[in-house]
Design an enzyme around this catalytic site. Sequence first.
Site, PDB file in Angstrom:
ATOM      1  N   HIS A  18     -52.547  28.925  67.553  1.00  0.00           N
ATOM      2  CA  HIS A  18     -52.574  29.467  66.185  1.00  0.00           C
ATOM      3  C   HIS A  18     -53.757  30.414  66.003  1.00  0.00           C
ATOM      4  O   HIS A  18     -53.638  31.444  65.351  1.00  0.00           O
ATOM      5  CB  HIS A  18     -52.632  28.321  65.156  1.00  0.00           C
ATOM      6  CG  HIS A  18     -51.344  27.563  65.070  1.00  0.00           C
ATOM      7  ND1 HIS A  18     -50.639  27.405  63.907  1.00  0.00           N
ATOM      8  CD2 HIS A  18     -50.618  26.927  66.028  1.00  0.00           C
ATOM      9  CE1 HIS A  18     -49.530  26.705  64.142  1.00  0.00           C
ATOM     10  NE2 HIS A  18     -49.518  26.397  65.420  1.00  0.00           N
ATOM     11  N   ASP A 106     -52.468  30.146  57.724  1.00  0.00           N
ATOM     12  CA  ASP A 106     -51.465  29.627  58.640  1.00  0.00           C
ATOM     13  C   ASP A 106     -50.338  29.023  57.810  1.00  0.00           C
ATOM     14  O   ASP A 106     -50.590  28.149  56.965  1.00  0.00           O
ATOM     15  CB  ASP A 106     -52.171  28.528  59.467  1.00  0.00           C
ATOM     16  CG  ASP A 106     -51.495  28.244  60.764  1.00  0.00           C
ATOM     17  OD1 ASP A 106     -50.258  28.269  60.787  1.00  0.00           O
ATOM     18  OD2 ASP A 106     -52.208  27.982  61.754  1.00  0.00           O
ATOM     19  N   HIS A 344     -43.623  26.480  79.210  1.00  0.00           N
ATOM     20  CA  HIS A 344     -43.087  25.576  78.197  1.00  0.00           C
ATOM     21  C   HIS A 344     -42.423  26.366  77.063  1.00  0.00           C
ATOM     22  O   HIS A 344     -41.872  25.788  76.151  1.00  0.00           O
ATOM     23  CB  HIS A 344     -44.216  24.705  77.643  1.00  0.00           C
ATOM     24  CG  HIS A 344     -45.265  25.476  76.870  1.00  0.00           C
ATOM     25  ND1 HIS A 344     -45.810  26.671  77.309  1.00  0.00           N
ATOM     26  CD2 HIS A 344     -45.867  25.229  75.675  1.00  0.00           C
ATOM     27  CE1 HIS A 344     -46.693  27.094  76.416  1.00  0.00           C
ATOM     28  NE2 HIS A 344     -46.743  26.248  75.423  1.00  0.00           N
ATOM     29  N   TRP A 347     -44.621  29.920  71.661  1.00  0.00           N
ATOM     30  CA  TRP A 347     -44.280  31.248  71.127  1.00  0.00           C
ATOM     31  C   TRP A 347     -45.236  32.331  71.641  1.00  0.00           C
ATOM     32  O   TRP A 347     -44.813  33.442  71.962  1.00  0.00           O
ATOM     33  CB  TRP A 347     -44.224  31.219  69.603  1.00  0.00           C
ATOM     34  CG  TRP A 347     -43.780  32.530  69.019  1.00  0.00           C
ATOM     35  CD1 TRP A 347     -44.427  33.275  68.092  1.00  0.00           C
ATOM     36  CD2 TRP A 347     -42.564  33.259  69.328  1.00  0.00           C
ATOM     37  NE1 TRP A 347     -43.719  34.418  67.799  1.00  0.00           N
ATOM     38  CE2 TRP A 347     -42.566  34.436  68.549  1.00  0.00           C
ATOM     39  CE3 TRP A 347     -41.495  33.039  70.193  1.00  0.00           C
ATOM     40  CZ2 TRP A 347     -41.538  35.387  68.606  1.00  0.00           C
ATOM     41  CZ3 TRP A 347     -40.467  33.977  70.250  1.00  0.00           C
ATOM     42  CH2 TRP A 347     -40.501  35.132  69.468  1.00  0.00           C
ATOM     43  N   ASN A 348     -46.532  32.011  71.757  1.00  0.00           N
ATOM     44  CA  ASN A 348     -47.456  33.036  72.272  1.00  0.00           C
ATOM     45  C   ASN A 348     -47.144  33.361  73.717  1.00  0.00           C
ATOM     46  O   ASN A 348     -47.105  34.538  74.097  1.00  0.00           O
ATOM     47  CB  ASN A 348     -48.910  32.566  72.160  1.00  0.00           C
ATOM     48  CG  ASN A 348     -49.331  32.438  70.721  1.00  0.00           C
ATOM     49  OD1 ASN A 348     -49.458  33.426  70.011  1.00  0.00           O
ATOM     50  ND2 ASN A 348     -49.509  31.219  70.264  1.00  0.00           N
ATOM     51  N   GLU A 352     -46.122  36.928  75.146  1.00  0.00           N
ATOM     52  CA  GLU A 352     -46.965  37.536  76.187  1.00  0.00           C
ATOM     53  C   GLU A 352     -46.108  37.936  77.389  1.00  0.00           C
ATOM     54  O   GLU A 352     -46.245  39.038  77.918  1.00  0.00           O
ATOM     55  CB  GLU A 352     -48.073  36.558  76.593  1.00  0.00           C
ATOM     56  CG  GLU A 352     -49.118  36.388  75.491  1.00  0.00           C
ATOM     57  CD  GLU A 352     -49.983  35.134  75.656  1.00  0.00           C
ATOM     58  OE1 GLU A 352     -49.925  34.487  76.720  1.00  0.00           O
ATOM     59  OE2 GLU A 352     -50.720  34.804  74.706  1.00  0.00           O
ATOM     60  N   ASP A 368     -40.967  24.133  68.679  1.00  0.00           N
ATOM     61  CA  ASP A 368     -40.046  25.275  68.681  1.00  0.00           C
ATOM     62  C   ASP A 368     -39.624  25.699  70.087  1.00  0.00           C
ATOM     63  O   ASP A 368     -38.792  26.603  70.241  1.00  0.00           O
ATOM     64  CB  ASP A 368     -40.709  26.463  67.974  1.00  0.00           C
ATOM     65  CG  ASP A 368     -42.040  26.854  68.626  1.00  0.00           C
ATOM     66  OD1 ASP A 368     -42.678  25.981  69.267  1.00  0.00           O
ATOM     67  OD2 ASP A 368     -42.447  28.021  68.501  1.00  0.00           O
TER      68      ASP A 368
HETATM   69  N1  UDP Z   1     -53.455  30.223  77.537  1.00  0.00           N
HETATM   70  C1  UDP Z   1     -54.549  30.665  78.261  1.00  0.00           C
HETATM   71  N2  UDP Z   1     -54.823  30.092  79.463  1.00  0.00           N
HETATM   72  C2  UDP Z   1     -54.063  29.105  79.997  1.00  0.00           C
HETATM   73  C3  UDP Z   1     -52.931  28.655  79.269  1.00  0.00           C
HETATM   74  C4  UDP Z   1     -52.668  29.242  78.038  1.00  0.00           C
HETATM   75  O1  UDP Z   1     -55.278  31.564  77.834  1.00  0.00           O
HETATM   76  O2  UDP Z   1     -54.387  28.638  81.085  1.00  0.00           O
HETATM   77  C5  UDP Z   1     -53.196  30.833  76.216  1.00  0.00           C
HETATM   78  C6  UDP Z   1     -51.946  31.673  76.230  1.00  0.00           C
HETATM   79  O3  UDP Z   1     -52.247  32.989  76.632  1.00  0.00           O
HETATM   80  C7  UDP Z   1     -51.443  31.566  74.795  1.00  0.00           C
HETATM   81  C8  UDP Z   1     -51.996  30.228  74.307  1.00  0.00           C
HETATM   82  O4  UDP Z   1     -52.972  29.815  75.257  1.00  0.00           O
HETATM   83  O5  UDP Z   1     -51.970  32.621  74.020  1.00  0.00           O
HETATM   84  C9  UDP Z   1     -50.936  29.150  74.234  1.00  0.00           C
HETATM   85  O6  UDP Z   1     -50.126  29.379  73.154  1.00  0.00           O
HETATM   86  P1  UDP Z   1     -48.581  29.002  73.169  1.00  0.00           P
HETATM   87  O7  UDP Z   1     -48.012  29.328  71.827  1.00  0.00           O
HETATM   88  O8  UDP Z   1     -47.879  29.624  74.312  1.00  0.00           O
HETATM   89  O9  UDP Z   1     -48.559  27.439  73.445  1.00  0.00           O
HETATM   90  P2  UDP Z   1     -49.269  26.173  72.745  1.00  0.00           P
HETATM   91  O10 UDP Z   1     -50.548  25.991  73.427  1.00  0.00           O
HETATM   92  O11 UDP Z   1     -49.416  26.476  71.278  1.00  0.00           O
HETATM   93  O12 UDP Z   1     -48.294  25.088  73.026  1.00  0.00           O
END
Ligand code: UDP
Length: 449
Positions: A18, A106, A344, A347-348, A352, A368
Amino acid sequence: MSSKAQHVVVISVPVQGHINPMLQFSKRLASKGVRVTILAPAYLTTSLQTMYGGLIQIECISEDDKPPHGIDELLEWFETIVFRSFRNLVDKMEGSGCPLKVVVYDAVLPWAQDLAQNHGLKGAAFFTQSCAVCGMYYLMYSGKLKVSTTENSSVSLPSIMPVMGLQDLPSFFIDTQSYPSLSKISINQSMNFQKAEWLLFNSFDNLEKEVVEWISHEAAIKTIGPTIPSMYLDKGLKDDKDYGMSLFKPNSESCIKWLDSRETSSVVYVSFGSLASLGEKQMEELAWGLMRSNCYFLWVVRTSEDSKVPKDFKSKTSEKGLIVNWCPQLDVLAHPATGCFMTHCGWNSTLEALSLGVPMVGMPQWSDQPTNAKYIMDVWETGIRVKGGEDGIVTREEIEGCIREVMFGEKGNILKNNALKWRELAKEAVDEGGTTDKNIDEFLSQLIK
Ligand code: UDP
């Protein structure tokens, strides 16, 4: 634009997925002259600094070093500390001659809208999930979507969405018990549709064209994504190479050095984000599946998950793999050696991969992620999804097969080409005059009025 006098306060749930998009959005605002104050607990402020020549400032709202364990507990604690500190902040900014005008919050914290109004400020809800998922939550919230979990049931969704089975729905539609607060606030995000002055979505028009049009009949929304550091897309923000805040310490140097010595598109990058936790049996299948694929792999296993990696795995695969606790994900995805992303489908991570043109093997866990995986597979066609067995476990053979299909099969080329097409559209959206850029400008001009 005379946005200089404008002052926005940003309130994000203090978790990586977030903070990243909301911080990126803050940078876009600051680049256009807006002053931004980000509220953050102490454990975040130590890694955040002021940015944009002081235009972005971090306001520490707790002195406690450690947040409570558990996402539901974290949310409750965060609400308490924001409420406790907000009046002082408003007064302090008033006194400084640059009063707050708008709270960008948020969307899973709808109480922030009331907080804004009670202090005479306007509210902008920031949705950190896809428009499709938020649209589904909206239908659920307004009683227009019923999910029955009996055998063979499917759900009737608007015709602009793909046909979905139970395994494609946000997990909170089915399991409301495991994370009661989180499921409630996810679905309740939609109450912002009526309350907030602005609805901002981390997505872009071309990616979710029909869904954006459909939601627009219900409420005026603005897509302002993908919120990827600018150097990976339009290069419009100078030196914007990373998100600038990491809750975990990345092993940056060793990852990049290791990738540098690999051939083009020869590595599977594996990560399940910052929150998901795989069961011991599933970790074991994943590990041996990676080994069986015979591909090079870079696998992020957070420290809290470390003990689940099979004992002899590291020594057996030391020639082929590197396991790290956290990595600079954008650099890894952008690296020429990376051939596919086993994810997994957070969304980020999804945005990406789409923005950097990397094909995916989706292994969604909760929230989600199943719906994102469905879109990745059937709508954007940039990845495939592993299938679980009756016990829900994805076997090593299945993992091996999916990786090999994306890395070596004809399908892999098709997925890669589709991913590159989305990359161009993502760039176009954030570039000057693109839909995202225009929406941000429009938000600013409305802010000034
Ligand atoms: N990320 C990172 N390094 C890692 C794993 C994840 O910088 O080793 C970052 C990734 O680039 C993304 C965020 O952590 O921006 C994870 O967000 P996402 O929505 O994919 O998953 P969440 O952690 O919320 O389940």
